[in-house]
Every structure is written in structure tokens, then in C-alpha cells.
Scaffold this motif. Sequence first.
Motif, PDB file in Angstrom:
ATOM      1  N   ASP A  73       6.642 -37.611  14.169  1.00 14.69           N
ATOM      2  CA  ASP A  73       6.445 -38.752  15.067  1.00 14.69           C
ATOM      3  C   ASP A  73       7.660 -39.044  15.945  1.00 14.69           C
ATOM      4  N   ARG A  74       8.832 -38.718  15.483  1.00 12.63           N
ATOM      5  CA  ARG A  74      10.068 -39.063  16.181  1.00 12.63           C
ATOM      6  C   ARG A  74      10.320 -38.111  17.352  1.00 12.63           C
ATOM      7  N   GLU A  75      10.520 -38.660  18.523  1.00  9.04           N
ATOM      8  CA  GLU A  75      10.807 -37.827  19.687  1.00  9.04           C
ATOM      9  C   GLU A  75      12.304 -37.820  19.965  1.00  9.04           C
ATOM     10  N   VAL A  76      12.838 -36.621  20.166  1.00  2.21           N
ATOM     11  CA  VAL A  76      14.250 -36.425  20.498  1.00  2.21           C
ATOM     12  C   VAL A  76      14.309 -35.432  21.664  1.00  2.21           C
ATOM     13  N   PHE A  77      14.997 -35.784  22.724  1.00  6.19           N
ATOM     14  CA  PHE A  77      15.047 -34.934  23.906  1.00  6.19           C
ATOM     15  C   PHE A  77      13.635 -34.561  24.379  1.00  6.19           C
ATOM     16  N   ASP A  78      12.769 -35.592  24.365  1.00  8.02           N
ATOM     17  CA  ASP A  78      11.415 -35.486  24.925  1.00  8.02           C
ATOM     18  C   ASP A  78      10.486 -34.544  24.158  1.00  8.02           C
ATOM     19  N   ARG A  79      10.763 -34.322  22.865  1.00  2.00           N
ATOM     20  CA  ARG A  79       9.858 -33.529  22.047  1.00  2.00           C
ATOM     21  C   ARG A  79       9.984 -33.986  20.598  1.00  2.00           C
ATOM     22  N   PRO A  80       8.980 -33.714  19.763  1.00  2.08           N
ATOM     23  CA  PRO A  80       9.069 -34.146  18.371  1.00  2.08           C
ATOM     24  C   PRO A  80      10.255 -33.509  17.657  1.00  2.08           C
ATOM     25  N   LEU A  81      10.928 -34.279  16.851  1.00  2.00           N
ATOM     26  CA  LEU A  81      12.047 -33.769  16.063  1.00  2.00           C
ATOM     27  C   LEU A  81      11.610 -32.587  15.193  1.00  2.00           C
ATOM     28  N   ALA A  82      10.357 -32.631  14.726  1.00  2.00           N
ATOM     29  CA  ALA A  82       9.843 -31.554  13.877  1.00  2.00           C
ATOM     30  C   ALA A  82       9.692 -30.239  14.628  1.00  2.00           C
ATOM     31  N   GLY A  83       9.725 -30.277  15.944  1.00  2.00           N
ATOM     32  CA  GLY A  83       9.562 -29.060  16.729  1.00  2.00           C
ATOM     33  C   GLY A  83      10.835 -28.273  16.923  1.00  2.00           C
ATOM     34  N   PHE A  84      11.958 -28.768  16.420  1.00  2.00           N
ATOM     35  CA  PHE A  84      13.233 -28.061  16.558  1.00  2.00           C
ATOM     36  C   PHE A  84      13.437 -27.110  15.377  1.00  2.00           C
ATOM     37  N   GLN A  85      14.030 -25.967  15.649  1.00  2.00           N
ATOM     38  CA  GLN A  85      14.184 -24.953  14.617  1.00  2.00           C
ATOM     39  C   GLN A  85      15.047 -25.434  13.450  1.00  2.00           C
ATOM     40  N   LEU A  86      16.127 -26.147  13.735  1.00  2.00           N
ATOM     41  CA  LEU A  86      16.993 -26.604  12.643  1.00  2.00           C
ATOM     42  C   LEU A  86      16.258 -27.569  11.722  1.00  2.00           C
ATOM     43  N   THR A  87      15.424 -28.423  12.291  1.00  2.00           N
ATOM     44  CA  THR A  87      14.643 -29.339  11.468  1.00  2.00           C
ATOM     45  C   THR A  87      13.640 -28.567  10.617  1.00  2.00           C
ATOM     46  N   GLN A  88      12.986 -27.592  11.216  1.00  2.00           N
ATOM     47  CA  GLN A  88      12.016 -26.811  10.453  1.00  2.00           C
ATOM     48  C   GLN A  88      12.692 -25.999   9.346  1.00  2.00           C
ATOM     49  N   GLN A  89      13.909 -25.547   9.586  1.00  2.00           N
ATOM     50  CA  GLN A  89      14.630 -24.842   8.525  1.00  2.00           C
ATOM     51  C   GLN A  89      14.886 -25.769   7.339  1.00  2.00           C
ATOM     52  N   LYS A  90      15.299 -27.000   7.633  1.00  2.00           N
ATOM     53  CA  LYS A  90      15.514 -27.973   6.559  1.00  2.00           C
ATOM     54  C   LYS A  90      14.224 -28.208   5.777  1.00  2.00           C
ATOM     55  N   LEU A  91      13.126 -28.423   6.499  1.00  2.00           N
ATOM     56  CA  LEU A  91      11.855 -28.698   5.840  1.00  2.00           C
ATOM     57  C   LEU A  91      11.387 -27.498   5.020  1.00  2.00           C
ATOM     58  N   ALA A  92      11.548 -26.300   5.572  1.00  2.00           N
ATOM     59  CA  ALA A  92      11.114 -25.099   4.855  1.00  2.00           C
ATOM     60  C   ALA A  92      11.932 -24.894   3.580  1.00  2.00           C
ATOM     61  N   ASP A  93      13.246 -25.062   3.683  1.00  2.00           N
ATOM     62  CA  ASP A  93      14.098 -24.878   2.506  1.00  2.00           C
ATOM     63  C   ASP A  93      13.755 -25.893   1.422  1.00  2.00           C
ATOM     64  N   MET A  94      13.512 -27.142   1.825  1.00  2.00           N
ATOM     65  CA  MET A  94      13.176 -28.167   0.835  1.00  2.00           C
ATOM     66  C   MET A  94      11.815 -27.916   0.210  1.00  2.00           C
ATOM     67  N   ALA A  95      10.864 -27.442   1.020  1.00  2.00           N
ATOM     68  CA  ALA A  95       9.538 -27.134   0.489  1.00  2.00           C
ATOM     69  C   ALA A  95       9.622 -26.024  -0.550  1.00  2.00           C
ATOM     70  N   LEU A  96      10.458 -25.031  -0.292  1.00  2.00           N
ATOM     71  CA  LEU A  96      10.635 -23.937  -1.252  1.00  2.00           C
ATOM     72  C   LEU A  96      11.166 -24.452  -2.582  1.00  2.00           C
ATOM     73  N   GLU A  97      12.192 -25.295  -2.535  1.00  2.00           N
ATOM     74  CA  GLU A  97      12.786 -25.791  -3.782  1.00  2.00           C
ATOM     75  C   GLU A  97      11.835 -26.729  -4.517  1.00  2.00           C
TER      76      GLU A  97
END
Length: 394
Positions: free
Chosen positions: A277-301
Motif C-alpha cells: 500500500d505504501r508508495e515511495v517514489f511514485d510506486r509501491p514500496l513492495a515493487g522495489f527489489q530490496l524490499t522483495q529481497q527482505k520479504l523473500a528472506d523472511m518468508a524462507l525463515e
Amino acid sequence: MATAATQSRTALELFGMDGLLSEEERAIQETVRRFCDDRVRPHLAEWFDKGTLPARELARELGKLGVLGMHLEGYGCAGTSATAYGLACLELEAADSGIRSLVSVQGSLAMQAIRAHGSDEQKEEWLPRMAAGEAIGCFGLTEPDHGSNPGGMRTTARRDGGDWVLNGTKMWITNGSIADVAVVWARTEEGVRGFVVPAGTPGFSAPEIKQKLSLRASVTSELVLDSVRLPSSAMLPEGIGLRAPLGCLNEARFGIVFGALGAARDCLEAATAYAIDREVFDRPLAGFQLTQQKLADMALELGKGMLLALHLGRLKDSGDLHPDQVSLGKLNNVREAIRIARECRTILGANGISLEYPVMRHAGNLESVLTYEGTSEVHTLIIGQALTGLPAFR
């Protein structure tokens, strides 16, 4: 070029976790989750902020729900599988660690001690009321100067005619100030023994510990025993030596193996929803690669921790679970849960420190879960001894 969003899945859906559970286990988990959603979550921010919990009222409701001592047999207890109990702990701690602590201290410590080591009279007197939430119990082992080394306890019980007289202090006792009965462990001439101490016994008091920065939606107390006189029938007849209370602690640690993952799951779900839901630099924060890396790593653990918890649950249900295996689960899952909570806080940014979101509350609670019922260091040494055969505690 923007790409179309695909259907998102939660971390545990990604692991296909539901397919590993029986229909009954899923039903129990969903029932506890609905209770927490309806009865607990709307009030958690206020309870945590004020450092309070309507524990007596909640205990009665949790008793009606059937989760108090749910894995025990008889005396009004449901007799569910260990895995089902673990899943209930997961949902309770997904709400708040303090709620899971209320349930696990009641069932896996106080009730378990009486069920495993008590007389028939003690069981008949306390267990049905405790299962219903009409009586609350606490478990007095830890002392101000002896946490990881309970063998150094200073609380004593001496015979005086046909009675026992207890003196000493216990510390960091969940449910203590509201308990109707305390299971207290003391050193006697015969070794460590357990005693059932009803609240209101002369010389027994349980002042509440205030100004906590963790587990604020929980009742934490000191137990003071000043020449508390008990009849001989107050002693747990089968609770002999440190093996008895440590066995109860192992039951509670098993619940933590699942429970910590509930806190981690709640943090990850909150951070994922926020990032979408959060927009950063005119796009969802979830759409950035660094954010997705964090989410993927946490999902794995989270998923790996859940697979470990379920495996340990199946071992416990088959009677094949060893204490050092519980240490594996407690060490890994709490350690990873607190890492997930801290990482989720970075995704939420400044909003992450607000009680509007659950992340910082879970992170603070997990600081306590990390060290209670066996610190990470102690569980590391238990695993080390299992691997080498050499104790390294001293």
C-alpha cells in the motif's frame, strides 16, 4: 515497462503448509485465530500501552474456548494432540506473546506440574477449575539470583511436625499476582520438591512487577514466601528433584517453538500489506527489489521454522521427542522470529515504532521470549552437548 501484478500468497501458503495439517488441526487453529481477531486484537495496543491485561476475564473465555491445558488428558481438559496445542500457541502469540504466556503458564507449567506430579486430591481440587479458567495458576522456579541455574535455588522448605514451612523469593513469574494457586519449587533435605501453595496462605504474597518494556500485556510478578506454613498434603508427591520442574519447562518450551512463529507471521503479514500500500517514489514500496529481497528472506525463515515446528510436533505426538530437540526448535524459531520482527520494522520505517502496527510490540515481546524458559546460550550448549557428549555449562 510496468508488469501486471500476479496473485499474491502468504509465506505459509507458499510453503503449502495447510496440506501438512489434519482437518481437526486446521479447525482448532482457525477457531483460536478467530477468537484472537474478535476478542484480543482490538484491545492489544491499549493493553500494551497501559501495561495491563484483563487476565481473569480472558482466562474464563479461554477456558470456554478449551485451550487451557488442552493437550492434557482428563479433568476437563480436551486431550488434543501436541501439534494442535502448538498451532493454538502460534495463533495466540500472533496476537501477543503475553496472551500465549497466560495460556502456556496455566497449562504447560502449573497444570502440567499438578497433572504429572500431584496427588489425586490435588488434581481433583485444581485441574477442573484451571481448565475452565475459573482458577489461575503460576509456576515458581526462577529466583532473583538463579535463572539459568535453577540448581542454585535458595528457596527452602523444612519440616515442622506434620507441616512444611517455606521461605524464599521467586522472580519473573507470569500470572503470579492474579494466581489462585502457585506451584512452588523449594530445596528440602530430600532434594528439590514441589508444593501447591493456595493464594491467601499467610506469609505468601505476589507483588506485580511494573515498568516493563516487554510483555506489557501480561501479568508478571515476584513471589515472596515468608514462613509459609503448608500441610504435608501440599507437597507434590511425584515431583522429586530438578527433573520434575525442568520437565514442565520443556512442555512450555514446545509451545514457544510454535508461538514465536506466530509473532513472526503477524509481523511479516503487516509489513507485506504495508509495503504493497505504501508508495515511495511514485510506486509501491513492495515493487522495489530490496524490499522483495527482505520479504523473500523472511518468508524462507518463517516457512523453515514452521516445517521444523510441525516435525517436532509429530515427534511429540508419537512419543519420540527428546528435550534437546525442543532446544533446537526454541533456539532457531525464537532467534529467527526476532530477526523477522526487526527486519519488518525497517520496511515500515518510522511507522514501525507505532502501536498502530504490531511489529515493534512483537519485537519487544520477543526480547523476553528469547531469554525466558532457557536462554539462547543455554539451548546452544544443550545442542552442543548432544553433538559432542561434553557438557560445557561451567
